[in-house]
Design an enzyme around this catalytic site. Structure first.
Site, mmCIF file in Angstrom:
data_model
loop_
_atom_site.group_PDB
_atom_site.id
_atom_site.type_symbol
_atom_site.label_atom_id
_atom_site.label_comp_id
_atom_site.label_asym_id
_atom_site.label_seq_id
_atom_site.Cartn_x
_atom_site.Cartn_y
_atom_site.Cartn_z
ATOM 1 N N ASP A 18 20.842 9.442 21.915
ATOM 2 C CA ASP A 18 20.046 10.060 20.891
ATOM 3 C C ASP A 18 18.764 10.269 21.870
ATOM 4 O O ASP A 18 18.703 10.458 23.023
ATOM 5 C CB ASP A 18 20.702 8.852 20.025
ATOM 6 C CG ASP A 18 20.092 9.520 18.676
ATOM 7 O OD1 ASP A 18 19.286 10.397 18.152
ATOM 8 O OD2 ASP A 18 19.709 8.463 17.781
ATOM 9 N N GLU A 42 15.444 9.326 19.791
ATOM 10 C CA GLU A 42 14.410 8.446 19.634
ATOM 11 C C GLU A 42 13.922 6.665 20.362
ATOM 12 O O GLU A 42 12.643 6.929 20.512
ATOM 13 C CB GLU A 42 14.503 8.241 17.785
ATOM 14 C CG GLU A 42 14.079 9.447 16.724
ATOM 15 C CD GLU A 42 15.830 9.602 16.495
ATOM 16 O OE1 GLU A 42 15.854 10.975 15.278
ATOM 17 O OE2 GLU A 42 16.437 9.614 17.223
ATOM 18 N N HIS A 47 22.161 13.395 18.724
ATOM 19 C CA HIS A 47 20.852 13.807 18.097
ATOM 20 C C HIS A 47 20.533 14.825 17.551
ATOM 21 O O HIS A 47 20.750 16.288 18.481
ATOM 22 C CB HIS A 47 19.692 13.540 19.480
ATOM 23 C CG HIS A 47 17.988 13.295 18.580
ATOM 24 N ND1 HIS A 47 17.180 12.701 17.627
ATOM 25 C CD2 HIS A 47 17.224 14.305 18.554
ATOM 26 C CE1 HIS A 47 16.768 13.222 17.443
ATOM 27 N NE2 HIS A 47 16.891 14.369 17.877
ATOM 28 N N HIS A 57 17.440 3.842 18.043
ATOM 29 C CA HIS A 57 16.824 3.320 17.568
ATOM 30 C C HIS A 57 17.814 2.703 16.824
ATOM 31 O O HIS A 57 18.571 2.417 16.415
ATOM 32 C CB HIS A 57 16.168 4.684 16.805
ATOM 33 C CG HIS A 57 17.165 5.092 15.973
ATOM 34 N ND1 HIS A 57 17.976 5.094 14.902
ATOM 35 C CD2 HIS A 57 17.900 6.504 16.328
ATOM 36 C CE1 HIS A 57 18.008 6.243 13.679
ATOM 37 N NE2 HIS A 57 18.556 6.915 14.554
ATOM 38 N N HIS A 95 15.571 4.432 11.336
ATOM 39 C CA HIS A 95 15.692 5.644 10.749
ATOM 40 C C HIS A 95 17.501 5.193 10.416
ATOM 41 O O HIS A 95 18.025 4.967 11.710
ATOM 42 C CB HIS A 95 15.820 6.861 10.366
ATOM 43 C CG HIS A 95 16.268 7.805 11.128
ATOM 44 N ND1 HIS A 95 16.173 7.853 12.308
ATOM 45 C CD2 HIS A 95 17.119 8.768 11.118
ATOM 46 C CE1 HIS A 95 16.370 8.667 13.523
ATOM 47 N NE2 HIS A 95 17.637 9.678 12.565
ATOM 48 N N GLU A 129 22.846 3.322 12.697
ATOM 49 C CA GLU A 129 23.679 3.740 13.813
ATOM 50 C C GLU A 129 24.007 2.966 14.510
ATOM 51 O O GLU A 129 25.009 3.338 14.847
ATOM 52 C CB GLU A 129 22.659 5.416 14.137
ATOM 53 C CG GLU A 129 22.132 5.982 13.081
ATOM 54 C CD GLU A 129 21.188 7.036 13.550
ATOM 55 O OE1 GLU A 129 21.022 7.088 15.030
ATOM 56 O OE2 GLU A 129 20.261 8.082 12.579
#
Length: 274
Positions: free
Chosen positions: A8, A10, A60, A104, A115, A134
């Site tokens: 990912d 972030e 991502h 994240h 998020h 996630e």
């Protein structure tokens, strides 16, 4: 030993803002290089621990962020979308371990770029009534395949979330959240060294991973319109005007959730991080 890396963005070293992680952000191209080098650090650690094969999934956003010409040539890369299993595409029971790079924290907590999948569109996710994001959904699905998640890198909030979900996950914090778009950064060279060492050590003693049977996934959306569309899918029930629930085995739930995301994207036009 076969190792799977989900990447990912972030939670990548040095990145703190939407401009860093979303095209056409002014620092997105630089962010792609930072993301690739974090993955390279994990890949080096995996091969140092004895991996015979490493598969990297670009997980991502547009899922075409990693720079293939800068990626460690020993690693194979899955790039682009749509992918039926999204962030976990390509993983199966033939793998021995999973490394999560650049992850994240979930929606609603104070982490860098926190998020759950769709910016502010998803307010909460529960797996068997346990709030998650996630990280939890990913770990539960990998475990259902019998493959343990042994490492997660990201900000300190994401690392704490991973350990709270499964205490056997080794974590490498590469930044410390000050707010949702601000962090105290670990120096780049130090962060990359820690990722490499963390991957190497995490793969030297693998825990077991045994998946559960049927589980229940509930998702609360910002828009009631999303719910009205999702309930057309067989097996999906409405819990209230903004929440859907469905029960299945974990890989099927993850695949179905990715369908939820495609439906929600078609129904809404809200960009993430608003």
């Amino acid at each position: 030993m076969k190792v799977y890396i989900s990447a990912d963005m972030e939670g990548v070293t040095g990145l703190v803002d939407a401009e860093d992680v979303q095209p056409p952000g002014r620092d997105y191209e630089r962010g792609r290089g930072m993301m690739t080098e974090d993955v390279n650090a994990a890949t080096r650690g995996a091969f140092a621990a004895g991996a015979a094969a490493v598969l990297v999934n670009d997980a991502h956003g547009p899922m075409r962020n990693l720079l293939p010409d800068l990626l460690d040539p020993r690693a194979l890369l899955i790039k682009g979308r749509p992918k039926p299993m999204g962030m976990i595409e390509g993983l199966d029971s033939s793998y021995d371990a999973v490394l999560c790079v650049g992850f994240h924290a979930r929606a609603g907590v104070l982490g860098v770029l926190s998020h759950s999948f769709m910016g502010h569109e998803i307010e909460d996710i529960w797996l068997d009534d346990q709030v998650t994001g996630e990280i939890g959904l990913f770990e539960a699905t990998a475990s259902a395949y019998g493959v343990p998640v042994v490492l997660l890198t990201g900000d300190d909030t994401a690392c704490a979330e991973a350990v709270a979900w499964n205490s056997s996950i080794r974590t490498v914090p590469v930044k410390y959240a000050k707010d949702r778009f601000a962090a105290q950064l670990v120096p780049v060279a130090e962060a990359r060294s820690a990722i490499e060492a963390g991957a190497r050590e995490a793969l030297r003693s693998l825990p077991s991973a045994v998946g559960a049977g049927a589980r229940t996934l509930s998702v609360r959306w910002q828009s009631a319109s999303v719910v009205s569309h999702l309930t057309a899918i067989p097996g999906v029930a409405r819990r209230d005007d903004r929440t859907v629930t469905v029960t299945a085995d974990m890989p099927q739930l993850y695949r179905l959730f990715n369908l939820f995301l495609r439906v929600a994207t078609a129904v809404t036009s809200n960009p993430p991080y608003c």
